[in-house]
Enzyme design. Structure first.
Site, PDB file in Angstrom:
ATOM      1  N   GLU A  94      -9.302  -3.967 -14.882  1.00  0.00           N
ATOM      2  CA  GLU A  94     -10.668  -3.546 -15.406  1.00  0.00           C
ATOM      3  C   GLU A  94     -11.154  -4.330 -16.393  1.00  0.00           C
ATOM      4  O   GLU A  94     -12.158  -4.101 -16.883  1.00  0.00           O
ATOM      5  CB  GLU A  94     -10.841  -2.062 -15.511  1.00  0.00           C
ATOM      6  CG  GLU A  94     -10.778  -1.464 -14.055  1.00  0.00           C
ATOM      7  CD  GLU A  94     -10.574   0.136 -14.362  1.00  0.00           C
ATOM      8  OE1 GLU A  94     -10.141   0.632 -15.336  1.00  0.00           O
ATOM      9  OE2 GLU A  94     -10.717   0.839 -13.419  1.00  0.00           O
ATOM     10  N   GLU A 125      12.058  -0.569  -8.444  1.00  0.00           N
ATOM     11  CA  GLU A 125      12.124  -0.007  -9.778  1.00  0.00           C
ATOM     12  C   GLU A 125      13.423   0.140 -10.523  1.00  0.00           C
ATOM     13  O   GLU A 125      13.593   0.177 -11.630  1.00  0.00           O
ATOM     14  CB  GLU A 125      11.376   1.299  -9.712  1.00  0.00           C
ATOM     15  CG  GLU A 125      12.306   2.490  -9.227  1.00  0.00           C
ATOM     16  CD  GLU A 125      11.786   3.864  -9.391  1.00  0.00           C
ATOM     17  OE1 GLU A 125      12.556   4.776 -10.017  1.00  0.00           O
ATOM     18  OE2 GLU A 125      10.644   4.191  -9.144  1.00  0.00           O
TER      19      GLU A 125
END
Length: 311
Positions: A94, A125
């Protein structure tokens, strides 16, 4: 003599984490009316801003350190797995339309790569080595910042990213939702937003995810304010890539200058649609090239450029 399996060790570790705690008082939540569940959930969410507020001094100190490095050309890199990784990618994605950041200036890394945005990538992860490889691809410098994000504060990918970045001389921030986390301890700036046990046991996309989103909003937004990407509370570096943003650009120029529509259109045309340049052209009474020069000399800070122009 019996040995403890890694699986048992992990289970024991999770049982010590606030974010994984079981809440007996909610054991029958599935039997409640929908409105009651919604009220409980809304009450849980309302507690998150207070938890963030308790850590504002640490957040502000981290932001000032990020802005100092980005002003020298450094990058902001988020690294996380699962929800935490997705939030980092979201925040990074963004920044270009909102603040006209350069390609690669704000980066979101997620364990397992782009596929992990929509599907689970098994074991990603758990790999600190994967984080190191992802960061090596960026060729980190001392002006860069790496923000490891993990609700538990124990995710190997996030910790590995912070440890590797710190060894390379980059600024490091560890954002977690448990006190005394390994992630915060590994980073130069540790930020621990302790939101307490979740409505659904261990579902850290809830309060922990909300807390992480709030802090990431602060890191990117306030850093961009410090870098001169805004004028007051106006997004003067917005990239007008569609009709809505073009309309917003014209409105921002109007709010900043009080000029009428014809003058705004002339200024935007003269400055190639650059909002910040158009505002400077109107307020300082200069042409497009002069506005560009003044802003370059002021390192993109509109207030400084106005002062230099005597506006």
């Amino acid at each position: 003599m019996t040995s403890t399996s890694p699986r048992h060790d992990l289970r024991s570790e999770l049982e010590t984490l606030t974010t994984e705690a079981f809440r007996p008082e909610l054991a029958d939540i599935d039997r409640l009316p929908t409105l009651d569940i919604a009220r409980i959930m809304n009450g849980e969410d309302a507690s998150v801003p207070a938890a963030v507020a308790a850590r504002l001094p640490e957040i502000a100190a981290a932001i000032d350190a990020v802005a100092e490095r980005m002003a020298r050309g450094g990058r902001l890199v988020y690294a996380g797995a699962g929800t935490a990784g997705r939030l980092g990618v979201l925040d990074a994605s963004e920044c270009p339309p909102t603040f006209d950041t350069r390609p690669g200036q704000v980066v979101g890394l997620i364990a397992g790569g782009p596929d992990a945005l929509v599907t689970s990538v098994e074991g990603a992860e758990d790999s600190g080595e994967l984080a190191r490889a992802d960061l090596d691809a960026l060729a980190l410098t001392a002006d860069d910042t790496v923000v490891g994000v993990s609700a538990s504060g124990r995710t190997p990918y996030a910790i590995g990213a912070v440890e590797h970045a710190r060894a390379r001389g980059a600024l490091t921030i560890g954002l977690a939702c448990n006190a005394g986390s390994a992630l915060a301890g590994a980073a130069e700036h540790g930020i621990e937003i302790v939101v307490g046990p979740e409505l659904l046991t261990g579902s850290t996309r809830l309060k922990a995810g909300t807390a992480q989103k709030l802090v990431l909003n602060m890191i990117s937004t306030i850093t961009m304010i410090r870098l001169g990407k805004t004028y007051g509370n106006l997004m003067v570096d917005v990239r007008a890539s569609n009709e809505k943003l073009r309309a917003r650009s014209r409105r921002i120029v109007a709010l900043a200058t009080g000029a009428d529509d014809p003058e705004i259109e002339r200024a935007l045309t003269a400055t190639g649609g650059e909002v910040k340049h158009a505002i400077l052209a109107i307020l300082a009474g200069v042409d497009g090239p002069t506005a560009a020069r003044l802003l370059e000399e002021s390192h993109g800070h509109l207030r400084a450029a106005l002062a230099a122009a005597g506006g």
